[in-house]
Enzyme design. Structure first.
Site, PDB file in Angstrom:
ATOM      1  N   CYS A   2       0.823  -1.209   0.000  1.00 52.61           N
ATOM      2  CA  CYS A   2       0.000   0.000   0.000  1.00 52.61           C
ATOM      3  C   CYS A   2       0.857   1.260   0.000  1.00 52.61           C
ATOM      4  O   CYS A   2       1.988   1.264   0.462  1.00 52.61           O
ATOM      5  CB  CYS A   2      -0.875   0.029   1.240  1.00 52.61           C
ATOM      6  SG  CYS A   2      -1.996  -1.353   1.324  1.00 52.61           S
ATOM      7  N   ARG A  27       5.415  -0.231  -5.954  1.00 50.78           N
ATOM      8  CA  ARG A  27       5.239  -1.075  -4.773  1.00 50.78           C
ATOM      9  C   ARG A  27       4.191  -2.168  -5.024  1.00 50.78           C
ATOM     10  O   ARG A  27       4.103  -3.117  -4.259  1.00 50.78           O
ATOM     11  CB  ARG A  27       4.769  -0.205  -3.588  1.00 50.78           C
ATOM     12  CG  ARG A  27       5.790   0.825  -3.156  1.00 50.78           C
ATOM     13  CD  ARG A  27       5.128   2.002  -2.467  1.00 50.78           C
ATOM     14  NE  ARG A  27       4.711   1.682  -1.115  1.00 50.78           N
ATOM     15  CZ  ARG A  27       5.390   2.014  -0.022  1.00 50.78           C
ATOM     16  NH1 ARG A  27       6.539   2.629  -0.139  1.00 50.78           N
ATOM     17  NH2 ARG A  27       4.941   1.730   1.168  1.00 50.78           N
ATOM     18  N   TRP A  72      -3.072  -2.964  -2.108  1.00 53.77           N
ATOM     19  CA  TRP A  72      -2.835  -4.261  -2.736  1.00 53.77           C
ATOM     20  C   TRP A  72      -3.479  -5.316  -1.857  1.00 53.77           C
ATOM     21  O   TRP A  72      -3.006  -5.613  -0.788  1.00 53.77           O
ATOM     22  CB  TRP A  72      -1.339  -4.514  -2.872  1.00 53.77           C
ATOM     23  CG  TRP A  72      -1.034  -5.727  -3.695  1.00 53.77           C
ATOM     24  CD1 TRP A  72      -1.911  -6.626  -4.203  1.00 53.77           C
ATOM     25  CD2 TRP A  72       0.251  -6.164  -4.111  1.00 53.77           C
ATOM     26  NE1 TRP A  72      -1.256  -7.591  -4.921  1.00 53.77           N
ATOM     27  CE2 TRP A  72       0.071  -7.341  -4.873  1.00 53.77           C
ATOM     28  CE3 TRP A  72       1.539  -5.679  -3.924  1.00 53.77           C
ATOM     29  CZ2 TRP A  72       1.135  -8.040  -5.431  1.00 53.77           C
ATOM     30  CZ3 TRP A  72       2.584  -6.379  -4.469  1.00 53.77           C
ATOM     31  CH2 TRP A  72       2.389  -7.545  -5.226  1.00 53.77           C
ATOM     32  N   ASN A  96      -2.147   2.372   5.977  1.00 54.97           N
ATOM     33  CA  ASN A  96      -1.286   1.221   5.664  1.00 54.97           C
ATOM     34  C   ASN A  96      -1.044   0.477   6.959  1.00 54.97           C
ATOM     35  O   ASN A  96      -0.886   1.102   8.002  1.00 54.97           O
ATOM     36  CB  ASN A  96       0.095   1.669   5.177  1.00 54.97           C
ATOM     37  CG  ASN A  96       0.039   2.312   3.827  1.00 54.97           C
ATOM     38  OD1 ASN A  96      -0.991   2.307   3.177  1.00 54.97           O
ATOM     39  ND2 ASN A  96       1.154   2.871   3.416  1.00 54.97           N
ATOM     40  N   GLY A  97      -0.909  -0.852   6.881  1.00 58.52           N
ATOM     41  CA  GLY A  97      -0.577  -1.624   8.078  1.00 58.52           C
ATOM     42  C   GLY A  97      -1.694  -2.575   8.449  1.00 58.52           C
ATOM     43  O   GLY A  97      -2.574  -2.877   7.639  1.00 58.52           O
ATOM     44  N   GLU A 480      21.550 -18.772   8.899  1.00 60.06           N
ATOM     45  CA  GLU A 480      21.329 -17.459   8.279  1.00 60.06           C
ATOM     46  C   GLU A 480      22.178 -16.397   8.997  1.00 60.06           C
ATOM     47  O   GLU A 480      22.751 -15.516   8.355  1.00 60.06           O
ATOM     48  CB  GLU A 480      19.824 -17.121   8.324  1.00 60.06           C
ATOM     49  CG  GLU A 480      19.433 -15.769   7.803  1.00 60.06           C
ATOM     50  CD  GLU A 480      19.845 -15.481   6.357  1.00 60.06           C
ATOM     51  OE1 GLU A 480      20.303 -16.380   5.650  1.00 60.06           O
ATOM     52  OE2 GLU A 480      19.732 -14.302   5.961  1.00 60.06           O
ATOM     53  N   LYS A 484      24.978 -14.090   7.156  1.00 60.91           N
ATOM     54  CA  LYS A 484      24.959 -12.625   7.206  1.00 60.91           C
ATOM     55  C   LYS A 484      26.306 -12.104   7.688  1.00 60.91           C
ATOM     56  O   LYS A 484      26.852 -11.170   7.126  1.00 60.91           O
ATOM     57  CB  LYS A 484      23.869 -12.100   8.158  1.00 60.91           C
ATOM     58  CG  LYS A 484      22.454 -12.241   7.692  1.00 60.91           C
ATOM     59  CD  LYS A 484      22.025 -11.237   6.643  1.00 60.91           C
ATOM     60  CE  LYS A 484      22.185 -11.785   5.260  1.00 60.91           C
ATOM     61  NZ  LYS A 484      21.163 -12.616   4.725  1.00 60.91           N
ATOM     62  N   GLU A 487      29.136 -12.620   4.994  1.00 57.88           N
ATOM     63  CA  GLU A 487      29.073 -11.874   3.735  1.00 57.88           C
ATOM     64  C   GLU A 487      29.300 -10.376   3.897  1.00 57.88           C
ATOM     65  O   GLU A 487      29.843  -9.756   3.001  1.00 57.88           O
ATOM     66  CB  GLU A 487      27.789 -12.158   2.944  1.00 57.88           C
ATOM     67  CG  GLU A 487      26.521 -11.656   3.558  1.00 57.88           C
ATOM     68  CD  GLU A 487      25.285 -12.024   2.750  1.00 57.88           C
ATOM     69  OE1 GLU A 487      25.368 -12.125   1.522  1.00 57.88           O
ATOM     70  OE2 GLU A 487      24.228 -12.199   3.354  1.00 57.88           O
ATOM     71  N   HIS A 503      30.776 -33.453  18.274  1.00 57.43           N
ATOM     72  CA  HIS A 503      31.219 -34.353  17.202  1.00 57.43           C
ATOM     73  C   HIS A 503      32.284 -33.708  16.329  1.00 57.43           C
ATOM     74  O   HIS A 503      32.528 -34.172  15.221  1.00 57.43           O
ATOM     75  CB  HIS A 503      30.019 -34.795  16.363  1.00 57.43           C
ATOM     76  CG  HIS A 503      28.996 -35.532  17.168  1.00 57.43           C
ATOM     77  ND1 HIS A 503      29.194 -36.793  17.663  1.00 57.43           N
ATOM     78  CD2 HIS A 503      27.779 -35.142  17.618  1.00 57.43           C
ATOM     79  CE1 HIS A 503      28.133 -37.168  18.373  1.00 57.43           C
ATOM     80  NE2 HIS A 503      27.264 -36.176  18.354  1.00 57.43           N
ATOM     81  N   LYS A 602      23.741  -8.502  -6.180  1.00 57.18           N
ATOM     82  CA  LYS A 602      22.402  -8.643  -5.616  1.00 57.18           C
ATOM     83  C   LYS A 602      21.614  -9.745  -6.310  1.00 57.18           C
ATOM     84  O   LYS A 602      20.984 -10.568  -5.680  1.00 57.18           O
ATOM     85  CB  LYS A 602      21.661  -7.304  -5.717  1.00 57.18           C
ATOM     86  CG  LYS A 602      20.259  -7.332  -5.129  1.00 57.18           C
ATOM     87  CD  LYS A 602      20.302  -7.580  -3.628  1.00 57.18           C
ATOM     88  CE  LYS A 602      18.947  -7.788  -3.016  1.00 57.18           C
ATOM     89  NZ  LYS A 602      19.049  -8.463  -1.701  1.00 57.18           N
TER      90      LYS A 602
HETATM   91  C1  F6R Z   1      22.453 -13.512   1.145  1.00 58.66           C
HETATM   92  C2  F6R Z   1      21.847 -13.379  -0.157  1.00 58.66           C
HETATM   93  C3  F6R Z   1      21.992 -14.492  -1.131  1.00 58.66           C
HETATM   94  C4  F6R Z   1      20.656 -14.718  -1.849  1.00 58.66           C
HETATM   95  C5  F6R Z   1      20.823 -15.742  -2.964  1.00 58.66           C
HETATM   96  C6  F6R Z   1      19.511 -16.065  -3.625  1.00 58.66           C
HETATM   97  O1  F6R Z   1      22.217 -12.395   1.934  1.00 58.66           O
HETATM   98  O2  F6R Z   1      21.250 -12.382  -0.457  1.00 58.66           O
HETATM   99  O3  F6R Z   1      22.431 -15.659  -0.515  1.00 58.66           O
HETATM  100  O4  F6R Z   1      19.728 -15.135  -0.906  1.00 58.66           O
HETATM  101  O5  F6R Z   1      21.723 -15.263  -3.925  1.00 58.66           O
HETATM  102  O6  F6R Z   1      18.942 -14.938  -4.199  1.00 58.66           O
HETATM  103  P1  F6R Z   1      17.394 -14.895  -4.556  1.00 58.66           P
HETATM  104  O7  F6R Z   1      16.633 -14.998  -3.286  1.00 58.66           O
HETATM  105  O8  F6R Z   1      17.199 -13.591  -5.270  1.00 58.66           O
HETATM  106  O9  F6R Z   1      17.147 -16.070  -5.448  1.00 58.66           O
END
Ligand code: F6R
Length: 607
Positions: A2, A27, A72, A96-97, A480, A484, A487, A503, A602
């Site tokens: 929204c 959006r 949406w 929104n929300g 995860e 994070k 990376e 182990h 990305k």
């Molecule tokens: C980690 C990260 C990557 C993505 C991976 C898959 O922070 O961003 O590990 O998760 O490259 O990307 P998508 O989700 O766009 O398929």
């Protein structure tokens, strides 16, 4: 997702509202509307479909005060009566929300004679403000008082035909900013909507309320305390996404999670039950006789799949395998036409995930579902079913809000499959939906731990390795957290199920190896505590993310942060948030390029 635009000026603001809505089109939305004050009346226009249609309908409308909205809502048929603004008596509201206590408000207001004409939670806000105006005639004070009764996440804008020239806006959880100029003052969900009229932006904080007129802006807290907020001159090009008050996109995106979750879960609306149709028209038929689920994804998206495996097997009783897409696509596997193949991807263009999906189909496995953040992407186009997460654009390379919204989507899938397999009572379903609806608020409370986490981050700056521990559905959350950290801070990090320590990895533990543990209060906590003692006995420094009611005392070498709420099955969605914040702040201390870590892209559209 929204979007809100509001304008009070000395000239006709209808074109500003329309242009603002067009700027927010990226959006995603399925209906749009606006309300203006003209000749002492509220004039409201709403349409299902594109903003261009609303623009055509508003071509001859003029006004100096107005509010507008894109909505949406794929829950049910998007309809004009559910589109915003919602009107009650003299006032009109856009929102929104998610309002969590809307049902009790609806009962209370219906008993007072208010008639509801939509299925939305927003309409209760409109009636609540109208009801408050009966004893508190000033619009600002009435909105302030009404907002104090709302539980949930919201950004709202309100006009009153008997107080023309004024707009009251307020936010708690959903984004809202003001735009200031000599000819008028404005509000919107993001800066791109207002660049057409000004670059001077004021970012409202959670709990702020503001009054806009053409000549002035006044901001207070919802508790009545006056407050000043700095004016920020936007450097944004019209096409980009604004950083606002944040230093990096990653930080912004971590803090957008309450809103991203609220938007993603909007599909459930005010309902007490979830229908397969949220995954596509064919879903009921396609999910009816599946006997297995195969999840294909990469990186962070694969971690959301691994978490979902715990939910799908425990709650829906369906076997589930999660496979890294780059492995599946080249492996000789045993095809199963009855299995549901789920491809999870933020971008929807990840080469390995797309190839794995195509490979799965080439083996005759045609029951496919995409869980994705980009509606037009290849993975969505090539899947039979789809669920679009509404995280909004994710710019930081390290995925954050895409992950938590994927988890929300996968929990919805779990509920749908559990229902089809008669594993979910109506009461359980309704309880889980309530918990989902409360998530944005619960995540907001976790975000408030940022200052404590910032202090922890200092201790990681000189470390070269870190170990993340979790058990059960929090083991993928530990994975995860490790991803994070590595990376964006370039610290080598590994995640282990805590039971595996002895182990092998215990050999690595010494005073130079920080051990981060995800320790919610669940059935495995006692076992986890023994694993933590094993670490402490070897001189390892422990950083524990516990629940408020986990009885793990802090002591020498044992640092504890307690998350405000215990969240049962959905706890992974809360527990990943402090891990995101930790890696962000460690990266800041180390001075790395947070949003564009070295060697990473990305969207990985090549192999
Ligand atoms: C980690 C990260 C990557 C993505 C991976 C898959 O922070 O961003 O590990 O998760 O490259 O990307 P998508 O989700 O766009 O398929």
């Amino acid at each position: 997702m929204c979007g809100i635009v509001a304008a009070a000026a000395q000239y006709n603001i209808v074109p500003v509202l329309i242009e603002g809505l067009m700027r927010l089109e990226y959006r995603g939305y399925d209906s749009a509307g606006l309300a203006i004050i003209g000749d002492g009346q509220i004039e409201r226009l709403r349409s299902v479909g594109r903003v261009a249609e609303l623009a055509a309908a508003a071509a001859t409308t003029t006004a100096i005060t107005g509010i507008a909205h894109t909505r949406w809502a794929t829950h049910g048929v998007p309809s004009e009566r559910n589109a915003h603004p919602h009107v009650s008596g003299a006032i009109a509201v856009v929102h929104n929300g998610i309002i969590e206590n809307y049902e009790s408000l609806r009962r209370e207001l219906s008993a007072q004679g208010y008639v509801f004409t939509s299925d939305t939670d927003t309409e209760s806000i409109a009636h609540l403000i109208e009801a408050t105006l009966q004893t508190e005639p000033d619009l600002f004070n009435a909105v302030q008082r009404a907002c104090r009764r709302l539980v949930g996440a919201f950004a709202i804008a309100v006009i009153d035909r008997s107080q023309p020239g004024r707009i009251i806006v307020a936010r708690e959880g959903s984004p809202l900013l003001l735009g200031l100029s000599e000819n008028g003052n404005y509000a919107a969900s993001d800066a791109s909507a207002l660049l057409q009229v000004t670059r001077n932006m004021v970012y409202l904080e959670n709990g702020d309320i503001a009054e806009l007129t053409a000549a002035a802006v006044r901001i207070e807290r919802l508790d009545g305390t006056p407050v000043e907020r700095p004016v920020h001159v936007s450097q944004l090009s019209a096409a980009a996404v604004e950083l606002g008050n944040y230093q990096h996109y990653m930080q912004k995106e971590i803090f957008e999670q309450p809103d991203a979750l609220a938007n993603t879960l909007e599909i459930v609306g005010g309902s007490k039950s979830i229908q397969p149709g949220i995954f596509g028209a064919e879903a009921a038929h396609l999910l009816a006789d599946i006997d297995h689920i195969l999840i294909l994804a990469c990186g962070t998206s694969a971690h959301s799949g691994l978490t979902a495996r715990y939910w799908l097997e425990a709650l829906a009783g369906i076997p589930c395998t999660v496979e890294v897409a780059s492995e599946y696509r080249y492996r000789i596997s045993v095809p199963n036409p009855r299995q549901l193949v789920v491809a999870i991807s933020q971008s929807g263009e990840t080469a390995d995930t797309l190839a794995a999906l195509r490979h799965a189909k080439s083996l005759g496995q045609m029951k496919t579902l995409a869980i994705c953040n980009v509606p037009e992407s290849a993975i969505v186009r090539e899947s039979a079913l789809r669920f679009i997460t509404r995280a909004g654009p994710e710019i930081g390379v390290a995925s954050t809000k895409a992950f938590t919204t994927q988890l929300a989507a996968l929990f919805l899938l779990t509920l749908v499959v559990a229902k089809i397999r008669n594993r979910l009572s109506a009461e359980q379903e309704s309880n889980y939906i309530d918990q989902l609806r409360h998530l944005p608020v619960a995540v907001n409370k976790v975000l408030a731990l940022e200052d404590d986490i910032r202090q922890w981050a200092q201790r990681f700056a000189d470390k070269h390795h870190a170990l993340f521990l979790g058990r059960g559905r929090h083991y993928p959350i530990a994975m995860e957290g490790a991803l994070k950290l590595k990376e964006i801070s370039y610290i080598h990090a590994e995640a282990y199920p805590a039971g595996e320590l002895k182990h092998g990895p215990l050999a690595l533990v010494d005073a130079n190896m920080p051990v981060i543990s995800v320790a919610p209060r669940d059935d495995l906590l006692e076992k986890l505590k023994s694993n933590l003692q094993e670490v402490r006995a070897r001189g390892g420094e422990l950083y524990v993310f516990a629940d408020g009611d986990s009885e793990i005392p802090a002591s020498e070498g044992v640092h504890i942060l307690r998350l405000p709420e215990h969240y049962g099955e959905l706890s992974p969605i809360l527990h990943v948030v402090p891990l995101q914040l930790l890696s962000y702040h460690v990266a800041l201390v180390k001075g790395t390029d947070v949003d564009k870590p070295r060697n990473l892209a990305k969207s990985v559209t090549v192999e």
